[in-house]
Design a protein around this motif. Structure first.
Motif, PDB file in Angstrom:
ATOM      1  N   VAL A  32       0.842  -1.208   0.000  1.00 16.51           N
ATOM      2  CA  VAL A  32       0.000   0.000   0.000  1.00 16.51           C
ATOM      3  C   VAL A  32       0.872   1.252   0.000  1.00 16.51           C
ATOM      4  O   VAL A  32       1.780   1.388   0.822  1.00 16.51           O
ATOM      5  CB  VAL A  32      -0.937  -0.003   1.227  1.00 16.51           C
ATOM      6  N   ARG A  33       0.599   2.167  -0.942  1.00 16.38           N
ATOM      7  CA  ARG A  33       1.316   3.458  -0.965  1.00 16.38           C
ATOM      8  C   ARG A  33       0.483   4.570  -0.333  1.00 16.38           C
ATOM      9  O   ARG A  33       1.013   5.491   0.270  1.00 16.38           O
ATOM     10  CB  ARG A  33       1.673   3.824  -2.409  1.00 16.38           C
ATOM     11  N   ARG A  34      -0.838   4.514  -0.535  1.00 17.68           N
ATOM     12  CA  ARG A  34      -1.754   5.503   0.054  1.00 17.68           C
ATOM     13  C   ARG A  34      -3.031   4.765   0.456  1.00 17.68           C
ATOM     14  O   ARG A  34      -3.522   3.937  -0.312  1.00 17.68           O
ATOM     15  CB  ARG A  34      -2.183   6.550  -0.970  1.00 17.68           C
ATOM     16  N   SER A  35      -3.598   5.123   1.617  1.00 20.73           N
ATOM     17  CA  SER A  35      -4.867   4.538   2.042  1.00 20.73           C
ATOM     18  C   SER A  35      -5.668   5.640   2.721  1.00 20.73           C
ATOM     19  O   SER A  35      -5.195   6.234   3.690  1.00 20.73           O
ATOM     20  CB  SER A  35      -4.600   3.376   3.004  1.00 20.73           C
ATOM     21  N   ALA A  36      -6.852   5.947   2.185  1.00 16.07           N
ATOM     22  CA  ALA A  36      -7.619   7.078   2.710  1.00 16.07           C
ATOM     23  C   ALA A  36      -8.592   6.618   3.786  1.00 16.07           C
ATOM     24  O   ALA A  36      -9.126   5.512   3.730  1.00 16.07           O
ATOM     25  CB  ALA A  36      -8.375   7.761   1.580  1.00 16.07           C
ATOM     26  N   ALA A  37      -8.818   7.497   4.761  1.00 17.28           N
ATOM     27  CA  ALA A  37      -9.839   7.226   5.779  1.00 17.28           C
ATOM     28  C   ALA A  37     -11.167   7.775   5.265  1.00 17.28           C
ATOM     29  O   ALA A  37     -11.251   8.922   4.863  1.00 17.28           O
ATOM     30  CB  ALA A  37      -9.455   7.900   7.095  1.00 17.28           C
ATOM     31  N   CYS A  38     -12.207   6.911   5.255  1.00 17.87           N
ATOM     32  CA  CYS A  38     -13.512   7.271   4.681  1.00 17.87           C
ATOM     33  C   CYS A  38     -14.522   7.441   5.812  1.00 17.87           C
ATOM     34  O   CYS A  38     -14.476   6.723   6.816  1.00 17.87           O
ATOM     35  CB  CYS A  38     -13.947   6.150   3.747  1.00 17.87           C
ATOM     36  N   ALA A  39     -15.453   8.383   5.629  1.00 19.17           N
ATOM     37  CA  ALA A  39     -16.429   8.655   6.690  1.00 19.17           C
ATOM     38  C   ALA A  39     -17.286   7.430   7.008  1.00 19.17           C
ATOM     39  O   ALA A  39     -17.816   7.319   8.114  1.00 19.17           O
ATOM     40  CB  ALA A  39     -17.315   9.832   6.285  1.00 19.17           C
ATOM     41  N   ALA A  40     -17.404   6.487   6.054  1.00 22.65           N
ATOM     42  CA  ALA A  40     -18.182   5.271   6.326  1.00 22.65           C
ATOM     43  C   ALA A  40     -17.567   4.498   7.493  1.00 22.65           C
ATOM     44  O   ALA A  40     -18.260   3.775   8.210  1.00 22.65           O
ATOM     45  CB  ALA A  40     -18.251   4.390   5.085  1.00 22.65           C
ATOM     46  N   ASP A  41     -16.247   4.665   7.700  1.00 27.00           N
ATOM     47  CA  ASP A  41     -15.588   3.984   8.819  1.00 27.00           C
ATOM     48  C   ASP A  41     -16.022   4.542  10.172  1.00 27.00           C
ATOM     49  O   ASP A  41     -15.832   3.886  11.197  1.00 27.00           O
ATOM     50  CB  ASP A  41     -14.059   4.123   8.720  1.00 27.00           C
ATOM     51  N   LEU A  42     -16.563   5.768  10.170  1.00 26.12           N
ATOM     52  CA  LEU A  42     -16.915   6.375  11.458  1.00 26.12           C
ATOM     53  C   LEU A  42     -18.008   5.572  12.159  1.00 26.12           C
ATOM     54  O   LEU A  42     -18.037   5.506  13.392  1.00 26.12           O
ATOM     55  CB  LEU A  42     -17.347   7.836  11.265  1.00 26.12           C
ATOM     56  N   ALA A  43     -18.908   4.952  11.379  1.00 27.18           N
ATOM     57  CA  ALA A  43     -19.945   4.103  11.987  1.00 27.18           C
ATOM     58  C   ALA A  43     -19.296   2.917  12.682  1.00 27.18           C
ATOM     59  O   ALA A  43     -19.752   2.476  13.746  1.00 27.18           O
ATOM     60  CB  ALA A  43     -20.930   3.622  10.930  1.00 27.18           C
ATOM     61  N   LEU A  44     -18.204   2.412  12.068  1.00 28.17           N
ATOM     62  CA  LEU A  44     -17.497   1.286  12.702  1.00 28.17           C
ATOM     63  C   LEU A  44     -16.882   1.734  14.022  1.00 28.17           C
ATOM     64  O   LEU A  44     -16.922   1.030  15.021  1.00 28.17           O
ATOM     65  CB  LEU A  44     -16.377   0.762  11.797  1.00 28.17           C
ATOM     66  N   LEU A  45     -16.326   2.967  13.998  1.00 26.11           N
ATOM     67  CA  LEU A  45     -15.689   3.454  15.226  1.00 26.11           C
ATOM     68  C   LEU A  45     -16.724   3.652  16.318  1.00 26.11           C
ATOM     69  O   LEU A  45     -16.441   3.522  17.496  1.00 26.11           O
ATOM     70  CB  LEU A  45     -14.962   4.772  14.953  1.00 26.11           C
TER      71      LEU A  45
END
Ligand SMILES: [Zn+2]
Ligand SMILES: [Zn+2]
Length: 385
Positions: A32-45
């Motif tokens: 992996v060179r770049r991996s973005a944090a997506c707002a959909a992950d906020l539900a997981l958090l």
């Protein structure tokens, strides 16, 4: 390898894990060179997470380091962007380009059946009902069905631009596409996050005469004006439906796109105590504002059940309501082409760059929308100079 793991509600930790290995002849291993944090992950958090210890992240670009014997389109050394969802490419749904409905994309089809009546495609870094595949906030990822989900990045397209062909760009483009945007249309987009930004840009490129983006964060709205060619509305300051009617010849927008979802904040304390389902505020407003006979497209992440959906307006006004998770492989080659031609510039969505070790900070930026944050980008491994 190092990876960002979900440790239970609200808790994240960078851990040392074994490197992933090829498990299937169609797999590839990507560094992996770049991996973005997506707002959909906020539900997981917030608590609806994968199993404790699973790796988060689903939007990434990297370099192929190893391929299984059946992989035909890629070899070690290729720079690739990988679709955030996992689909097989050959089932009844994939053959009809409904990749997010893939029958074979999840490792746990029973979980999807229980939640939605049918199994759906998998997604990296999500709970088992959506695949249970380790995510991309890591130095390496195993990519199943690599010939279907990984795409070579054309030479002139930078990592920071190509990255968003993984998730935000196909999802946003799909919003304009499923809405059937035609030249001369007025299109309204709720949510000026990364997906909403691309939905607005896509509507412009498909010929919409006016595109109006609705949000409350001034820097996100400014970005939509500058980069997507959109007009904007701050929903705290105006009557959104009245203002949209005004800007569309008194009718209302032809196409309305929800790129917000159901934020946890729309549940009052009373609702939570009584177990009432959350209310999809943006979808409700879109259904209300849309012109008669228009289309409402739902892209946002929603829980299984929502409350107070204005179903009566759908029939009374003759609306078409559509939704999907993204059918990535249908759009990604076209998006990379447009990126190479400079028609679609997505690098501005990468508002923050952080090393993997600072991943928890990236999610704080995303949750608070601080400093104009659209998508914080993690760098698990430094790019070669
Ligand atoms: Zn996403
Ligand atoms: Zn399939």
């Amino acid at each position: 390898m190092r990876a960002l793991c979900w440790m239970g509600a609200g808790e994240l930790a960078v851990r040392q894990l074994p490197d992933p290995e090829l498990r299937n002849a169609h797999d590839a291993i990507v560094r992996v060179r770049r991996s973005a944090a997506c707002a959909a992950d906020l539900a997981l958090l917030a608590g609806r997470g994968p199993a404790v210890g699973e790796v988060l992240g689903h939007e990434f670009v990297g370099e192929v380091v190893e391929v299984g014997p059946e992989v035909r389109r890629h070899r070690a050394g290729d720079r690739v962007v990988v679709c955030s969802s996992v689909s097989c490419g050959s089932c009844w749904y994939c053959r009809r380009e409904l990749h997010s409905c893939c029958d074979n994309g999840s490792t746990d089809p029973a979980a999807g059946e229980a939640a939605w009546g049918h199994p759906v495609a998998g997604c990296f870094g999500q709970p088992r009902s959506q695949g249970g595949f380790a995510g991309s906030h890591a130095e390496y990822v195993r990519v199943p069905y690599a010939d279907v989900g990984a795409f070579a990045v054309p030479e002139p397209v930078s990592d920071d631009r190509a990255l968003f062909a993984s998730d935000a760009a196909p999802a946003g483009w799909m919003g304009a596409d499923l809405g059937g945007v035609r030249p001369g249309d007025v299109v309204a987009v709720w949510g000026a996050g990364a997906v909403g930004q691309v939905a607005a840009r896509a509507a412009r490129l498909l010929g919409a005469e006016r595109v109006v983006v609705v949000d409350r964060h001034p820097d996100r709205l400014r970005a939509a004006e500058r980069h997507a060619g959109a007009e904007t509305l701050d929903y705290r300051r105006v009557d959104v439906a009245a203002e949209l009617r005004e800007r569309s010849g008194g009718r209302g927008p032809d196409v309305c796109v929800d790129a917000v979802g159901t934020p946890a904040a729309t549940r009052s304390l009373g609702d939570r105590l009584t177990g009432a389902a959350p209310r999809p505020a943006a979808v409700r407003e879109a259904v209300h504002a849309c012109r008669k006979g228009g289309s409402v497209v739902v892209l946002g992440a929603h829980p299984g059940v929502v409350d107070t959906f204005p179903l009566g307006a759908v029939t009374a006004k003759g609306l078409t309501v559509r939704g999907a998770r993204q059918h990535g492989p249908r759009y990604i080659p076209m998006l990379l082409d447009r990126m190479a031609r400079d028609e679609l510039r997505t690098e501005y969505l990468a508002t923050h760059h952080l090393p993997l070790d600072r991943a928890p900070e990236a999610y704080t930026l995303l949750r608070t929308r601080a400093e104009g944050c659209l998508r914080p980008v993690l760098h698990p491994t430094p790019a070669p100079c």
